[in-house]
Design an enzyme around this catalytic site. Structure first.
Site, PDB file in Angstrom:
ATOM      1  N   LYS A  24       0.876  -1.178  -0.019  1.00 31.37           N
ATOM      2  CA  LYS A  24       0.075   0.011   0.102  1.00 31.37           C
ATOM      3  C   LYS A  24       0.720   1.345   0.110  1.00 31.37           C
ATOM      4  O   LYS A  24       0.714   2.393  -0.725  1.00 31.37           O
ATOM      5  CB  LYS A  24      -0.937   0.090   1.274  1.00 31.37           C
ATOM      6  N   ASN A  25       2.001   1.161   1.002  1.00 28.83           N
ATOM      7  CA  ASN A  25       2.616   2.218   1.080  1.00 28.83           C
ATOM      8  C   ASN A  25       3.947   2.725   0.063  1.00 28.83           C
ATOM      9  O   ASN A  25       4.388   3.633   0.236  1.00 28.83           O
ATOM     10  CB  ASN A  25       3.393   2.501   2.555  1.00 28.83           C
ATOM     11  N   ARG A  97      -3.962  10.035   3.196  1.00 27.18           N
ATOM     12  CA  ARG A  97      -3.186  11.082   3.400  1.00 27.18           C
ATOM     13  C   ARG A  97      -2.101  11.476   2.379  1.00 27.18           C
ATOM     14  O   ARG A  97      -1.569  12.171   1.951  1.00 27.18           O
ATOM     15  CB  ARG A  97      -1.902  10.634   4.405  1.00 27.18           C
ATOM     16  N   CYS A 121      -5.487   7.271   8.954  1.00 24.26           N
ATOM     17  CA  CYS A 121      -5.852   6.849  10.408  1.00 24.26           C
ATOM     18  C   CYS A 121      -5.587   7.995  11.527  1.00 24.26           C
ATOM     19  O   CYS A 121      -4.697   8.775  11.353  1.00 24.26           O
ATOM     20  CB  CYS A 121      -4.912   5.414  10.829  1.00 24.26           C
ATOM     21  N   ARG A 126      -0.449  13.891  13.204  1.00 24.19           N
ATOM     22  CA  ARG A 126      -0.109  13.919  11.755  1.00 24.19           C
ATOM     23  C   ARG A 126       0.075  15.091  11.095  1.00 24.19           C
ATOM     24  O   ARG A 126      -0.717  15.296  10.077  1.00 24.19           O
ATOM     25  CB  ARG A 126      -0.975  12.754  11.129  1.00 24.19           C
ATOM     26  N   ASP A 311       3.948   0.127  12.147  1.00 25.74           N
ATOM     27  CA  ASP A 311       2.986  -0.762  11.758  1.00 25.74           C
ATOM     28  C   ASP A 311       3.118  -2.145  12.221  1.00 25.74           C
ATOM     29  O   ASP A 311       2.074  -2.997  12.050  1.00 25.74           O
ATOM     30  CB  ASP A 311       2.798  -0.473  10.208  1.00 25.74           C
ATOM     31  N   VAL A 333       7.112   6.659  16.959  1.00 23.23           N
ATOM     32  CA  VAL A 333       6.762   7.171  15.845  1.00 23.23           C
ATOM     33  C   VAL A 333       5.782   8.203  15.577  1.00 23.23           C
ATOM     34  O   VAL A 333       5.539   9.277  15.532  1.00 23.23           O
ATOM     35  CB  VAL A 333       6.745   6.239  14.584  1.00 23.23           C
ATOM     36  N   ARG A 419      -8.684  -0.947   3.709  1.00 23.73           N
ATOM     37  CA  ARG A 419      -7.767   0.313   3.151  1.00 23.73           C
ATOM     38  C   ARG A 419      -6.294  -0.391   2.966  1.00 23.73           C
ATOM     39  O   ARG A 419      -5.696   0.252   2.067  1.00 23.73           O
ATOM     40  CB  ARG A 419      -7.707   1.187   4.070  1.00 23.73           C
TER      41      ARG A 419
HETATM   42  N1  EPU Z   1       5.503  14.345  11.028  1.00 27.76           N
HETATM   43  C1  EPU Z   1       5.431  15.700  11.478  1.00 27.76           C
HETATM   44  N2  EPU Z   1       5.322  16.608  10.218  1.00 27.76           N
HETATM   45  C2  EPU Z   1       5.242  16.028   9.032  1.00 27.76           C
HETATM   46  C3  EPU Z   1       5.154  14.744   8.778  1.00 27.76           C
HETATM   47  C4  EPU Z   1       5.221  13.895   9.532  1.00 27.76           C
HETATM   48  O1  EPU Z   1       5.469  15.963  12.461  1.00 27.76           O
HETATM   49  O2  EPU Z   1       5.204  16.964   8.136  1.00 27.76           O
HETATM   50  C5  EPU Z   1       5.679  13.329  12.041  1.00 27.76           C
HETATM   51  C6  EPU Z   1       4.259  12.576  12.202  1.00 27.76           C
HETATM   52  O3  EPU Z   1       3.244  13.100  13.029  1.00 27.76           O
HETATM   53  C7  EPU Z   1       4.874  11.447  12.980  1.00 27.76           C
HETATM   54  C8  EPU Z   1       6.496  11.148  12.218  1.00 27.76           C
HETATM   55  O4  EPU Z   1       6.597  12.306  11.661  1.00 27.76           O
HETATM   56  O5  EPU Z   1       4.834  11.479  14.258  1.00 27.76           O
HETATM   57  C9  EPU Z   1       6.333  10.083  11.156  1.00 27.76           C
HETATM   58  O6  EPU Z   1       5.503  10.239  10.191  1.00 27.76           O
HETATM   59  P1  EPU Z   1       5.764  10.019   8.496  1.00 27.76           P
HETATM   60  O7  EPU Z   1       5.706  11.164   7.839  1.00 27.76           O
HETATM   61  O8  EPU Z   1       7.203   9.193   8.751  1.00 27.76           O
HETATM   62  O9  EPU Z   1       4.509   9.040   8.286  1.00 27.76           O
HETATM   63  P2  EPU Z   1       3.509   8.997   7.017  1.00 27.76           P
HETATM   64  O10 EPU Z   1       4.307   9.173   5.884  1.00 27.76           O
HETATM   65  O11 EPU Z   1       2.384  10.064   7.411  1.00 27.76           O
HETATM   66  C10 EPU Z   1       3.746   6.471   6.331  1.00 27.76           C
HETATM   67  C11 EPU Z   1       2.925   5.541   6.183  1.00 27.76           C
HETATM   68  C12 EPU Z   1       2.508   5.021   7.686  1.00 27.76           C
HETATM   69  C13 EPU Z   1       3.637   4.536   8.405  1.00 27.76           C
HETATM   70  C14 EPU Z   1       4.549   5.596   8.475  1.00 27.76           C
HETATM   71  C15 EPU Z   1       5.841   5.137   9.228  1.00 27.76           C
HETATM   72  C16 EPU Z   1       1.821   5.974   4.010  1.00 27.76           C
HETATM   73  C17 EPU Z   1       0.617   6.264   3.384  1.00 27.76           C
HETATM   74  N3  EPU Z   1       1.787   5.791   5.365  1.00 27.76           N
HETATM   75  O12 EPU Z   1       3.181   7.684   7.100  1.00 27.76           O
HETATM   76  O13 EPU Z   1       1.548   3.864   7.477  1.00 27.76           O
HETATM   77  O14 EPU Z   1       3.158   4.159   9.700  1.00 27.76           O
HETATM   78  O15 EPU Z   1       4.961   6.220   7.175  1.00 27.76           O
HETATM   79  O16 EPU Z   1       6.527   4.443   8.439  1.00 27.76           O
HETATM   80  O17 EPU Z   1       2.705   5.534   3.441  1.00 27.76           O
HETATM   81  C18 EPU Z   1      -0.351   2.491   7.596  1.00 27.76           C
HETATM   82  O18 EPU Z   1       0.028   1.795   6.501  1.00 27.76           O
HETATM   83  O19 EPU Z   1      -1.190   2.002   8.408  1.00 27.76           O
HETATM   84  C19 EPU Z   1       0.310   3.729   8.027  1.00 27.76           C
HETATM   85  C20 EPU Z   1      -0.120   4.573   8.984  1.00 27.76           C
END
Ligand code: EPU
Length: 439
Positions: A24-25, A97, A121, A126, A311, A333, A419
């Site tokens: 998915k990611n 997202r 989620c 976030r 995850d 995280v 999802r």
């Molecule tokens: N963060 C910030 N500011 C930002 C972006 C992120 O403070 O502008 C913080 C977030 O709040 C969090 C941390 O940084 O505390 C890490 O967030 P990250 O940006 O790495 O996560 P993401 O890109 O939003 C993706 C996956 C998640 C997975 C995380 C960590 C997707 C669509 N989502 O999220 O997957 O947990 O990376 O590997 O790729 C899931 O699949 O269920 C899921 C939530």
């Protein structure tokens, strides 16, 4: 998926073979990358999950034609990219997202991007500050309005020096998708290096991008004028594979996860083995099973890659309720990713969540102030309950908990699980689970 409810009779081990397809990611990001090309792209092994449906809808709203050209294969034709009606993208963005990643590609293609409020989620704040700061560094102008965020690039986008405050997956992808067509060189420091990001880089390289991944989380991107379409098979979904592995362990079962590969699961496999799980690595997948005997407690902390993924903790915690002793899972995280444990406690698990972490547990990288710890004391017998799924990974752990529990559980809001888990109802059936799905 129409119905949102599954009634599970627990206590039966899951046994059999299932397949995992593209992550998915990765798949959803690869779809956004197709927007950057002048010619069509082909993505193979695309999972049939609702997040892919959301991104398909977004691409179509921007004039990209998306066609299913074979089973699990999507072709994207971006030759007629156009502005989208806000109402169309707003309706889609509420559940994912990914729309934030459209910013760079849309700025390159259309000169502006309008991003509605995002979904995904509910596992913490976030925020998107890293994304917006990076886009500003490229020269984008960000205006916040009642509809969402409007970005323009009056002077085009130019390469930049960017250091992320934290190796965020999404922000790293944002920089990659923007820098590949920006003028000049971009240096990204403190980048995320998850396997899904490496696969996205491979896709961008196929398209004509020049990207160097250097030691110590540094990535250099040399912008190019033009990118062509790609043909790529998506990396397997390691989160789904780890989830089924935990399901095998918790239910004392034996699951062959076709398509799973060792390299991207190294860290998970170590913890799985320490807890008492067994696995055999095959050419075409990995067999995960409970070899008999007692499960053992572990202390684990989630982290960015190559650490233990955030995850992976939710499904594993169900198995840890069966382990002999005290386990500690530190979540570093996200700031709110133990909400799902409420339902496990209701089912009889002994779990205490420490909202500010546990000082006595020395963390390898004391990186962020938002950590939480869950202390799981086992073994406990779980009993059936009525549960409402809160989020994707938490929801899957509730399924596993119900499958291990004595008696019947009713789990509602299971639509969320689709999802990210392809055909999970069919897979549960193939593994011999005893349930009624009201769909
Ligand atoms: N963060 C910030 N500011 C930002 C972006 C992120 O403070 O502008 C913080 C977030 O709040 C969090 C941390 O940084 O505390 C890490 O967030 P990250 O940006 O790495 O996560 P993401 O890109 O939003 C993706 C996956 C998640 C997975 C995380 C960590 C997707 C669509 N989502 O999220 O997957 O947990 O990376 O590997 O790729 C899931 O699949 O269920 C899921 C939530």
């Amino acid at each position: 998926m129409k119905s949102d409810k599954i009634v599970i009779n627990g206590g039966k081990p899951l046994r059999g073979r299932i397949e995992v397809r593209g992550a998915k990611n990765l798949a959803t990001k690869a779809m956004v990358a197709a927007l950057l090309a002048e010619s069509p792209s082909v993505l193979r092994d695309v999972p049939d999950i609702s997040d892919v449906g959301v991104v398909t809808g977004m691409l179509e709203a921007y004039g990209v034609s998306v066609t299913t050209t074979a089973e699990g294969e999507l072709t994207f034709d971006p030759s007629n990219v156009e502005k989208a009606h806000f109402s169309k993208i707003d309706a889609l963005a509420g559940s994912s997202r990914i729309p934030i990643l459209f910013c760079g590609p849309l700025l390159h293609r259309l000169g502006e991007a309008l991003i509605p409020d995002l979904g995904g989620c509910r596992i913490g704040d976030r925020p998107i500050d890293f994304h917006l700061d990076a886009l500003r560094a490229f020269g984008a102008v960000v205006d916040k309005s009642y509809e969402g965020i409007r970005l323009t690039a009056p002077n085009g986008l130019s390469g930049a020096e960017i250091e992320l405050p934290y190796p965020s997956v999404g922000a790293t992808e944002q920089v990659l998708l923007t820098a590949v067509r920006a003028k000049g060189v971009t240096e990204l420091k403190n980048a995320a290096i998850e396997p899904e990001i490496m696969d996205l880089i491979a896709i961008l390289q196929k398209m004509g991008a020049i990207i160097n991944v250097e030691p110590n989380r540094v990535i250099f991107i040399e912008g190019v004028d033009k990118l062509e379409g790609y043909n790529h098979r998506a990396l397997f979904d390691r989160n789904e594979a780890a989830s089924w592995a935990s399901a095998a362990l918790a239910t004392e079962g034996d699951i062959f996860v076709g398509g799973a590969k060792q390299a991207e699961l190294m860290n998970f496999l170590n913890i799985f083995r320490k807890v008492g799980g067994a696995f055999d690595i095959h050419e075409d997948g990995i067999r995960f099973y409970h070899p008999g005997g007692e499960l053992k407690p572990v202390v684990v902390e989630t982290d960015v890659h190559p650490g233990f993924m955030t995850d992976w903790q939710q499904p594993l915690i169900v198995a840890l309720t069966k382990a002999q002793g005290i386990s500690v899972v530190h979540e570093t995280v996200y700031e709110n990713r133990f909400g799902f444990t409420d339902a496990l406690i209701e089912m009889g698990a002994d779990i205490v969540v420490h909202k500010d972490g546990l000082e006595s547990v020395t963390r390898r990288v004391p990186r962020r102030p938002l950590e939480q710890a869950a202390v799981i004391t086992g073994p406990t017998k779980l009993h059936g309950a009525d549960i409402r799924v809160p989020d994707l990974r938490g929801g899957f752990s509730h399924l596993i908990a119900a499958l291990t529990a004595e008696g019947q559980s009713t789990i509602s809001n299971v639509g969320i699980i689709s999802r990210g888990y392809e055909h999970f109802i069919d897979k549960l059936r193939a593994l011999g689970a005893d349930f009624v799905y009201e769909g």
